[in-house]
Design an enzyme around this catalytic site. Structure first.
Site, PDB file in Angstrom:
ATOM      1  CE1 TYR A  96      -4.194  -1.151  -0.519  1.00 39.78           C
ATOM      2  CE2 TYR A  96      -3.604  -2.772   1.158  1.00 39.78           C
ATOM      3  CZ  TYR A  96      -4.450  -2.334   0.147  1.00 39.78           C
ATOM      4  OH  TYR A  96      -5.540  -3.064  -0.189  1.00 39.78           O
ATOM      5  CG  ASP A 129      -2.637 -32.697   3.110  1.00 42.58           C
ATOM      6  OD1 ASP A 129      -2.876 -33.121   4.254  1.00 42.58           O
ATOM      7  OD2 ASP A 129      -3.188 -31.688   2.601  1.00 42.58           O
TER       8      ASP A 129
END
Lengths: 361, 530
Positions: free
Chosen positions: A96, A242
């Site tokens: 920003y 996983d």
């Protein structure tokens, strides 16, 4: 010279080199090492990924480079400001601070955070400062619990007494000090939900270990924390992900370093970590077959890439695992273990794996 | 009908009258029942069909005389649904004696295909318009004609006697026709409907001006708007030549009719005299294969023999028909014509070499107008012509439309949804000329889907598409270059001020140095790929 002054000077020198180019009437140029797979080598001695010597030049009067050139100078300015003010900003903050439309054009200096993030990594390579030295923090992300007492900014923190959420790991773990480390190993997992399961089951207490997680890719703060515990306290580290190519890469990054951040592998990579699961062999052993998910094209492509990485190519055990995985043609999440009972993972799967030393190295 | 009311019926002649009336009714009924075949489906179309018939006749007449056409078309509204259509030309005119006959040949058609490129092929005759006007308004057609300065003009009021299928001349007189050395003026009043848009007479006039760039049109619509279409060329088009039919283009039925009607005494004569590209060698080959003797009289050919002959013709190799009989508009003139009618930025045309379908020569032209103030967000306007006559109806059934849809316009810089006409600021023109244009139906509004024709149209539009693409690419490139050059006008102050903060250097000095360098590098920068 203070650390702070050294960082600010490095950034200023970066700018002055460009100013010299301009004053000499040259096309302003930034020289930097190429980041990316084409310039990453697997160093067999240190067993980590290191950046090669391939250089690239970013010039201002080149339509393909000019915007990135501006971004680089802009972020250097932002970082120097932060250092001088003694403030830290997040990656999002920096985005920003840089974001605006360049006057007299329709072009935004940055459109997406990924652009400013990328430039920060470039500045690390250019100045050899770390992002932490540039006073830029990542989002903090991740929890830890275990029989460990540390000191952080003058506060003493007991990781065994942090309630249900555990201690939340800051983005910068460089400065914290270990007071007491009374554990046998560290279990790191890619999923926050699994961490909560193990925490509720008091797994760390029963096993006398540290449980640590982030969500998805491991942050630099966590990687540094893991490396420090490994090096300063010689703790074995086991990784639980996983069974899928993305899980394998999470392990790969912790162990060997990442392609993007090969320039800081030295302060991140932990060659001694081992992969605990989920392994292809676990599927039948622990009755996970009915909880498999078919590999999609993307998965298959990624698996092929990973198999061919230098650091996996000559690893016979891993190649065997990958082949078996390819044959299985399906993936499994850690949570698939819950089908056998909610605490199956804490009571049976993990203790058994650790006891049998069922790891991949 | 109207005229019968005026008659005084007596019992003596009642039966006779009734018979007459019946006949009259049946011709009128025939016309009304088949009006859709003749282009009078609805009041809107009746108006443009009539204009089309009259304009076609005028253009053909002027071309025969080799005079550059000057044609006036005026629509005057006389009642809510009544219009007078006036068409006036500077053609050769028609002699006093011929005048009634020319305009009163009702539903007259030639038995055989006329193998010549002409507008007439489209038409069903002005007499149908006169009859339609007579049936819907009861008014006669008013015709003025002058053949040269030595003769005065003749004026007649004409009705078609539907009982006898003959002209009824109501008025006939010599009049002064100022400022007109020769020409014809026809006025027909009929029931119609006028509106603007794609199917309007306005649009027909605009398109006619494109396909007849050697003609000048003055058009006054019912709103009294006067539009003049100037010529794009002062050159008369090359006259189209009549050719004999090619054996491969003839159907069995037509072949049999030709054998009945021919003056040839033998089959050898018949084949060599009445067809193009049949030498005595070729005729010999055909006849031998069909097991017909050369001396056989054509009238004596039985049906099964005719079938054999037909088959033999198909199996015999015959040189393609001559193609110099065609008269396209031509690339340059077509481009000039489009430039006159469309406010576009880029124009391109192509005239393909003549080609042949089923033994019939044809030729395709395509053109494109692009950019400028043409509407950007709409589908591209497709303008179709056959033998220089605009085709306004049945666009979706036309081979032209199929070929345009099947062309990948994205390759040429236009957007296109699947199975649709492209969109963007463009007009695509396709013109097919042939000695016999194949239409999908009697209404002659859509070109039939012969593979040879579709292929030629596609090649033609692809050719103009490629020309369009190089233009589009060039403009995009120029725009990009301009943007690139201005890019650094924004970047330089930005870099200078950021560096000034970072290093403490002077912003103005950096900016000046950078601008100097930009001047030097600009030609290089413009060539860079972003």
């Amino acid at each position: 010279m203070s650390e702070k002054k050294k960082s600010a000077d490095a950034l200023k020198e970066f700018g002055e080199k460009i100013v010299r180019d301009i004053k000499a009437g040259k096309n302003p140029a930034i020289d930097l090492l190429v980041r990316g797979l084409s310039n990453v080598e697997f160093d067999k001695k240190s067993k980590t990924l290191i950046l090669g010597k391939k250089m690239a030049q970013r010039t201002f009067f080149n339509v393909a480079h000019s915007k990135k050139f501006l971004q680089t100078v802009e972020v250097a300015k932002i970082s120097k400001d932060l250092i001088e003010q003694g403030k830290h900003a997040s990656l999002r903050d920096v985005f920003y601070m840089a974001k605006r439309t360049i006057p007299n054009t329709k072009i935004n200096l940055v459109d997406e955070q990924a652009e400013s993030d990328d430039v920060i990594e470039d500045l690390e390579v250019i100045t050899t400062l770390s992002r932490e030295n540039l006073n830029v923090n990542a989002n903090k992300n991740g929890s830890v619990a275990g029989n460990v007492i540390i000191e952080d900014r003058g506060d003493t923190i007991d990781w065994s007494k942090m309630g249900s959420g555990g201690w939340s790991i800051p983005s910068n773990t460089e400065e914290l000090k270990f007071k007491k480390v009374n554990v046998k190993y560290i279990l790191y997992m890619e999923k926050a939900a699994v961490w909560e399961r193990l925490h509720e089951d008091k797994f760390w207490e029963k096993q006398n270990c540290i449980i640590m997680s982030s969500q998805g890719q491991t942050t630099r703060g966590i990687r540094r924390l893991l490396q420090r515990l490994y090096e300063e306290h010689k703790l074995p580290i086991y990784v639980l992900t996983d069974l899928d190519p993305w899980g394998h890469y999470i392990y790969s990054v912790i162990k060997y370093g990442s392609i993007n951040l090969a320039h800081i592998s030295e302060r991140m990579a932990i060659p001694g970590v081992r992969y605990l699961g989920i392994r292809v062999g676990d599927i039948d052993k622990y009755g996970l077959r009915k909880n498999l998910i078919q590999l999609n094209d993307n998965d298959t492509k990624r698996l092929k890439q990973i198999m061919e990485y230098d650091w996996f190519k000559d690893n016979k055990e891993w190649q065997k695992e990958f082949e078996a995985f390819k044959k299985l043609n399906a993936k499994a999440e850690i949570q698939a273990l819950s089908a056998q009972g909610i605490s199956f993972i804490s009571n049976k799967y993990l203790p058994e794996k650790i006891k049998n030393q069922d790891f991949l190295d | 009908m109207a005229q019968t009311k005026e008659k005084v019926a007596t019992t003596k002649i009642k039966a006779q009258e009734l018979a007459k009336e019946q006949k009259q009714v049946s011709v009128s009924e025939f016309f009304l029942k088949n009006r859709h075949l003749l282009g009078f489906d609805n009041p809107l179309k009746a108006l443009s069909t009539t204009v089309k018939e009259l304009v076609d006749n005028s253009l053909d007449a002027c071309e025969e005389m080799s005079v550059l056409p000057e044609i006036l078309v005026e629509l005057r509204q006389t009642a809510e649904n009544k219009f007078v259509i006036i068409v006036e030309d500077n053609g050769p005119g028609i002699t006093k004696e011929q005048l009634p006959n020319v305009f009163a040949r009702l539903l007259y058609g030639s038995k055989f295909h006329s193998m010549k490129q002409g507008r007439g092929q489209q038409g069903i005759g002005v007499s149908a318009s006169i009859l339609y006007g007579q049936l819907t308004t009861g008014k006669p057609a008013r015709i003025t004609s002058r053949i040269d300065v030595k003769h005065p003009a003749n004026f007649i009021e004409l009705r078609i006697n539907t009982a006898k299928n003959e002209p009824d001349v109501l008025t006939e007189k010599e009049i002064e026709w100022l400022n007109k050395e020769h020409g014809i003026r026809v006025e027909i009043e009929l029931e119609g409907k006028y509106q603007k848009g794609k199917l309007s007479v306005d649009e027909y006039m605009k398109q006619s001006a494109i396909s007849n760039p050697h003609a000048q049109f003055t058009y006054i619509n019912p709103l009294k708007e006067r539009i003049t279409y100037k010529r794009a060329t002062n050159q008369m088009p090359k006259p189209a030549k009549k050719i004999q039919p090619h054996p491969h283009g003839i159907e069995l039925g037509a072949l049999m009719q030709m054998m009945k009607a021919t003056k040839a005494k033998t089959m050898l004569q018949f084949l060599t005299n009445e067809f193009s590209r049949v030498s005595s060698n070729v005729a010999h080959e055909i006849l031998t294969k069909a097991q017909i003797k050369q001396e056989t009289k054509p009238v004596d050919i039985a049906h099964d023999q005719a079938e054999k002959l037909f088959k033999s013709i198909q199996e015999t190799k015959i040189m393609a028909p001559p193609t110099d009989c065609l008269s396209p508009i031509g690339e340059e003139i077509l481009t000039a014509s489009l430039k006159k009618e469309f406010p576009a930025e880029f124009f391109a045309s192509t005239t393909r070499s003549p080609s042949v379908y089923r033994g019939i020569p044809f030729q395709v032209e395509a053109a494109i107008a692009y950019g400028g103030s043409l509407p950007k967000e709409e589908l591209v306007r497709l303008v179709r012509f056959a033998n220089k006559v605009p085709l306004q109806y049945q666009q979706s059934a036309c081979a032209t439309t199929r070929s345009v849809i099947n062309t990948v316009w994205r390759n040429y810089g236009l957007d296109q949804s699947k199975g649709a006409i492209p969109s963007g600021p463009a007009v695509i023109v396709v013109h097919i000329v042939s000695v016999w244009v194949p239409f999908t139906s009697e209404s002659k509004e859509a070109i039939a889907h012969y593979p040879e024709i579709i292929k030629e149209i596609k090649l033609a539009v692809q050719e103009v598409g490629r020309k369009l693409y190089s233009f589009v690419r060039k403009t995009v490139r120029m725009r990009e270059q301009k943007e690139r050059a201005s890019l650094f006008d924004g970047y330089i102050p930005e870099l200078a001020s950021t560096l000034a903060v970072l290093t403490g250097a002077k912003k103005t000095e950096l900016e000046e140095k950078l601008k100097e360098r930009l001047k030097k590098d600009l030609p290089l920068i413009l060539e860079q790929q972003a």
